[in-house]
Design a protein around this motif. Structure first.
Motif, short mmCIF file in Angstrom:
data_model
loop_
_atom_site.label_atom_id
_atom_site.label_comp_id
_atom_site.label_asym_id
_atom_site.label_seq_id
_atom_site.Cartn_x
_atom_site.Cartn_y
_atom_site.Cartn_z
N ASN A 153 1.12 -1.11 0.31
CA ASN A 153 0.08 0.51 -0.14
C ASN A 153 0.21 1.33 0.32
O ASN A 153 2.18 1.41 0.94
CB ASN A 153 -0.82 0.00 1.41
N VAL A 154 0.50 2.07 -0.73
CA VAL A 154 0.99 3.71 -0.74
C VAL A 154 -0.03 4.89 -0.58
O VAL A 154 -0.52 4.43 -0.65
CB VAL A 154 1.92 3.69 -2.06
N LEU A 155 0.43 5.70 0.21
CA LEU A 155 -0.53 6.73 0.12
C LEU A 155 0.34 7.98 -1.05
O LEU A 155 1.41 8.41 -1.42
CB LEU A 155 -0.17 7.66 1.73
N TYR A 156 -1.06 8.46 -1.52
CA TYR A 156 -0.46 9.11 -2.79
C TYR A 156 -1.82 10.68 -2.79
O TYR A 156 -2.50 9.91 -2.88
CB TYR A 156 0.34 8.72 -4.18
N GLN A 157 -0.53 11.54 -3.29
CA GLN A 157 -2.07 12.98 -3.50
C GLN A 157 -2.53 12.86 -4.98
O GLN A 157 -1.33 12.83 -5.68
CB GLN A 157 -0.87 14.39 -2.67
N GLU A 158 -3.46 12.59 -4.82
CA GLU A 158 -3.83 13.00 -6.44
C GLU A 158 -4.97 14.15 -6.24
O GLU A 158 -5.61 14.13 -5.81
CB GLU A 158 -5.16 11.68 -6.66
N GLY A 159 -5.30 14.07 -7.51
CA GLY A 159 -6.18 14.99 -8.46
C GLY A 159 -6.88 14.22 -9.68
O GLY A 159 -6.74 13.26 -10.03
N CYS A 160 -7.53 14.73 -10.07
CA CYS A 160 -8.25 14.37 -10.95
C CYS A 160 -8.94 15.42 -11.95
O CYS A 160 -9.85 16.37 -11.15
CB CYS A 160 -9.76 13.52 -10.50
N LEU A 161 -9.28 15.26 -13.20
CA LEU A 161 -10.20 16.19 -14.03
C LEU A 161 -11.40 16.49 -13.90
O LEU A 161 -11.79 17.21 -14.30
CB LEU A 161 -10.07 16.08 -16.42
N SER A 162 -11.55 15.27 -13.59
CA SER A 162 -13.25 15.36 -13.02
C SER A 162 -13.33 16.24 -11.91
O SER A 162 -14.98 16.17 -11.66
CB SER A 162 -14.59 14.13 -13.68
N VAL A 163 -13.04 15.87 -10.80
CA VAL A 163 -12.96 16.89 -10.21
C VAL A 163 -11.56 18.08 -9.93
O VAL A 163 -10.77 17.61 -8.93
CB VAL A 163 -13.16 16.52 -8.33
N PRO A 164 -12.03 19.38 -10.17
CA PRO A 164 -10.84 20.10 -10.78
C PRO A 164 -10.08 21.32 -9.77
O PRO A 164 -10.80 21.59 -8.99
CB PRO A 164 -11.22 20.91 -11.88
N GLY A 165 -9.13 21.42 -9.42
CA GLY A 165 -8.36 22.24 -7.68
C GLY A 165 -8.63 21.62 -7.18
O GLY A 165 -8.00 22.17 -6.29
N PHE A 166 -8.86 20.06 -6.50
CA PHE A 166 -9.20 19.53 -5.81
C PHE A 166 -7.77 18.47 -5.44
O PHE A 166 -7.58 17.25 -6.49
CB PHE A 166 -10.32 18.72 -5.08
N TYR A 167 -7.13 18.45 -4.20
CA TYR A 167 -5.71 17.01 -4.34
C TYR A 167 -5.74 16.64 -3.17
O TYR A 167 -6.44 17.57 -1.42
CB TYR A 167 -4.59 17.76 -4.68
N GLU A 168 -5.95 15.56 -3.19
CA GLU A 168 -6.73 14.35 -2.11
C GLU A 168 -5.55 13.29 -1.45
O GLU A 168 -5.05 12.76 -2.89
CB GLU A 168 -7.58 14.41 -0.79
N ASP A 169 -4.93 12.56 -0.10
CA ASP A 169 -4.33 11.91 -0.49
C ASP A 169 -5.11 10.14 -0.15
O ASP A 169 -5.88 10.71 -0.17
CB ASP A 169 -3.13 11.69 1.08
N VAL A 170 -4.71 9.04 -1.26
CA VAL A 170 -5.65 8.43 -1.22
C VAL A 170 -4.53 7.22 -1.06
O VAL A 170 -3.73 7.16 -1.41
CB VAL A 170 -6.42 8.56 -3.03
N GLU A 171 -5.08 6.37 -0.68
CA GLU A 171 -4.46 3.93 -0.18
C GLU A 171 -4.47 3.83 -1.42
O GLU A 171 -5.64 3.75 -1.53
CB GLU A 171 -4.45 4.40 0.87
N ARG A 172 -3.26 3.87 -2.22
CA ARG A 172 -3.62 2.08 -3.10
C ARG A 172 -2.36 1.90 -2.96
O ARG A 172 -1.88 1.40 -2.38
CB ARG A 172 -2.98 3.16 -5.00
N TYR A 173 -2.77 0.53 -3.83
CA TYR A 173 -1.43 -0.75 -4.55
C TYR A 173 -0.28 0.31 -4.25
O TYR A 173 -0.19 0.71 -5.46
CB TYR A 173 -2.11 -2.05 -4.83
#
Length: 171
Positions: free
Chosen positions: A88-108
């Motif tokens: 598992n790794v925590l990474y700050q993600e953003g999304c073109l469909s949620v512009p301007g927002f970045y949050e840490d998300v846990e992923r494989y």
């Protein structure tokens, strides 16, 4: 052609995408348009549903060490299936469909991906780091899920509050 990117809270983003069955010229043109749209929007990945096409197709173009996103590094992925996820790794993600927002998300942290290319040929890819994270993010789109749905209750409430505030400021 640049395609319009659907943004949250549009209900189309909740649609579960259908398997790609036609690997024809229409799909090839659509993938080319997706690439142009992603590059113009400063993204590293784009799922077909984000441009209103509910098919299991996504593209990824991770920048090289100089920050360039060349067509040679483009991955066109149809009907992806994740195998053997690890760590598992925590990474700050953003999304073109949620512009301007970045949050840490846990992923494989690592995974093996089975998919088809634009010609319908079976492919396999070992991915880790940013590529593994981006693959999981885009596959979530194909399942009708956004990265903000992975947030804890409190972080999701904070996001909703910030999002409403940002909408008011735009008006």
């Amino acid at each position: 052609m640049i395609l319009p990117v659907i943004t949250y809270p549009n209900k189309q983003l909740k649609i579960r995408s259908k398997e790609v069955v036609n690997f024809d010229e229409l799909l090839h043109r659509f993938l080319d348009d997706m690439y142009e749209t992603m590059i113009t929007s400063n993204g590293i990945g784009l799922a077909a549903i984000q441009v209103a096409n509910p098919i299991r197709a996504l593209i990824l173009c991770i920048p090289d060490d100089e920050g360039n996103q060349t067509q040679e590094n483009l991955l066109e992925i149809m009907n992806p299936v994740i195998h053997a996820p690890q760590g598992n790794v925590l990474y700050q993600e953003g999304c073109l469909s949620v512009p301007g927002f970045y949050e840490d998300v846990e992923r494989y942290e690592k995974l093996t991906l089975h998919y088809q290319n634009r010609h319908g040929e079976a492919c396999m890819l070992e991915a880790d780091e940013l590529l593994a994270i981006a693959i999981q993010h885009e596959i979530d789109h194909l399942e009708g899920k956004l990265f903000i749905e992975k947030l804890t209750y409190n972080r999701r409430k904070k996001f909703e509050k910030e999002y409403k505030k940002a909408l008011k400021e735009k008006k």
